[in-house]
Enzyme design. Structure first.
Site, short mmCIF file in Angstrom:
data_model
loop_
_atom_site.label_atom_id
_atom_site.label_comp_id
_atom_site.label_asym_id
_atom_site.label_seq_id
_atom_site.Cartn_x
_atom_site.Cartn_y
_atom_site.Cartn_z
N THR A 1 0.86 -1.19 0.00
CA THR A 1 0.00 0.00 0.00
C THR A 1 0.88 1.23 0.00
O THR A 1 1.91 1.26 0.68
CB THR A 1 -0.96 0.09 1.20
N ASP B 1 0.03 3.77 1.40
CA ASP B 1 -0.26 4.47 2.66
C ASP B 1 0.71 4.13 3.79
O ASP B 1 0.77 4.85 4.79
CB ASP B 1 -1.68 4.13 3.14
N HIS C 1 -4.38 10.19 -7.78
CA HIS C 1 -3.83 8.91 -8.23
C HIS C 1 -2.49 9.03 -8.94
O HIS C 1 -1.89 8.01 -9.28
CB HIS C 1 -4.86 8.18 -9.10
N ARG D 1 -0.14 6.96 -7.21
CA ARG D 1 -0.18 5.50 -7.34
C ARG D 1 0.36 5.03 -8.69
O ARG D 1 0.78 3.88 -8.82
CB ARG D 1 -1.63 5.00 -7.18
#
Ligand code: F6P
Length: 385
Positions: free
Chosen positions: A163, A165, A309, A312
């Site tokens: 992740t 995060d 995004h 990502r």
């Protein structure tokens, strides 16, 4: 009840649970899937697991498309992965297997809006395909599904934490995090020059769900003046005071990093919530909320940028490529040693493993006493609380 040791080890199955899965003891056919939001480095994990599993150990590695969904559809969406088919994946962003955060087999979303338990179908598919077990690459939600499949259906699972995060417990870092920090840092570098030219307060909203790791690391790396994170509910007066103080010192611009989960402590104006994944919500508008609170307090021109995004997408940075490669190899090694039910992790710089159950028991947020917060405060960064 203790499960009969498989490949040299066993795990405890809750009392009364009847296992439906009875795959061959050692088929050397391993399924691999990616679940939840994508993160830079997923392909690097797939590549290294396949190179080691198929290339060195002569196993059959089977890619399952779109997380567990590939096992639930008819025909099943599976494909053989070989070192050759994984060529060129190391630096490639996204996941060649596809992913979803709307495919929990225990609560599968149906077209009529209801949810149904299709986990037994996953067990049947794993058995029909002769898979010895699964490598599940994902965040806490995906790891929890993997663990439940093991507990309730006896499907052997090994986890790999992913992740951007960085909010998974039991691992120093998840791959994808450093790439997201790099992207956010570059954005801050760019915002600096335009902020300075226009004497503006620039707010950059970054991802992270309920954790402030990306905001903290990018804020420090990008020379932010203020950082708002969910773990420190902020007092907007303190950010306004920081902006005034900078002006008095001749610095007429200010850079603020806002984690998407950040909110003021008095709740005077709160970010809204929007749907995210299956039945979950996430905060929206954290940077706009703070910008509004600042303009109520001080005469400033603000602009907000929501990085979204971009954090990502794209290639993983070198650090993520390195740990992703190590994680993929470690996952195969765990299977080789029969260590089902464990999740690969990075502990004090060493690639090792922990029980998935322990890894997902709690969630890792930023401790307000974290040494990086202390260092950031020492160089004058304001956290608003
Ligand atoms: O968990 C990763 C993450 O990128 C969070 O930082 C963010 O809140 C969320 O996923 C966004 O999810 P989606 O791609 O479903 O919008």
């Amino acid at each position: 009840m203790k499960r009969t040791p498989r490949n040299g080890t066993g795990w405890t199955i809750p009392n009364g649970v009847k296992l439906r899965y009875t795959a061959p003891m050692k088929s050397n056919r391993i399924g691999i899937l990616t679940g939840g939001g994508d993160a830079p480095g997923l392909n690097a994990v797939i590549r290294s697991a396949v190179k080691y599993g198929a290339g060195t150990l002569n196993w059959r590695m089977v890619g399952i498309e779109d997380a567990f969904n590939g096992l639930l559809e008819s025909p099943r969406r599976l494909r053989d992965l070989t070192p050759r088919s994984c060529q060129g994946l190391l630096h490639r962003g996204g996941t060649v297997l596809g992913t979803t955060n709307r495919g929990d087999p225990f609560s599968f979303p149906m077209s009529d809006g209801t949810a149904t338990d299709r986990s037994a179908e996953v067990a049947e598919a794993v058995q029909a395909e002769g898979l010895e077990g699964l490598i599940v690459i994902g965040g806490d939600g995906t790891q929890a599904i993997g663990l439940r499949l093991m507990d309730e259906h006896g499907i052997p699972v090994v986890g790999v934490p992913k992740t951007i995060d960085n909010d998974l417990n039991s691992t120093d870092f998840t791959f994808g995090f450093m790439s997201a920090v790099e992207t956010a840092t570059e954005a801050l570098d760019r915002l600096h020059t335009t902020a300075e030219s226009h004497d503006r307060v620039m707010l950059l909203e970054v991802m992270g769900r309920d954790a402030g790791w990306i905001a903290l690391w990018a804020g420090v790396a990008g020379g932010a003046d203020c950082i708002a994170i969910p773990e420190i509910p902020y007092d907007a007066d303190r950010f306004a005071a920081k902006i005034r103080d900078r002006r008095q010192k001749g610095r007429h611009f200010t850079i603020v990093v806002v984690a998407e989960g950040a909110a003021p402590h008095r709740g005077e104006r709160m970010p809204t919530h929007v749907p995210h994944g299956q039945g979950t919500l996430r905060k929206s508008g954290a940077a706009d909320t703070l910008a509004h609170l600042l303009t109520e307090r001080i005469d400033v021109e603000t602009r907000t940028t929501v990085l979204g995004h971009l954090q990502r997408g794209g290639s993983p940075v070198a650090y993520d490529r390195v740990i992703a490669t190590q994680f993929g190899v470690k996952a195969v090694e765990l299977i080789h040693r029969g260590r089902w039910g464990e999740m690969v992790c990075l502990s004090a710089g060493e690639v090792t493993s922990v029980p998935i159950r322990d890894a997902i028991a709690t969630y890792r947020t930023v401790d307000p006493t974290d040494p990086l917060i202390a260092a950031a405060r020492s160089v004058g960064i304001e956290f608003g609380g």
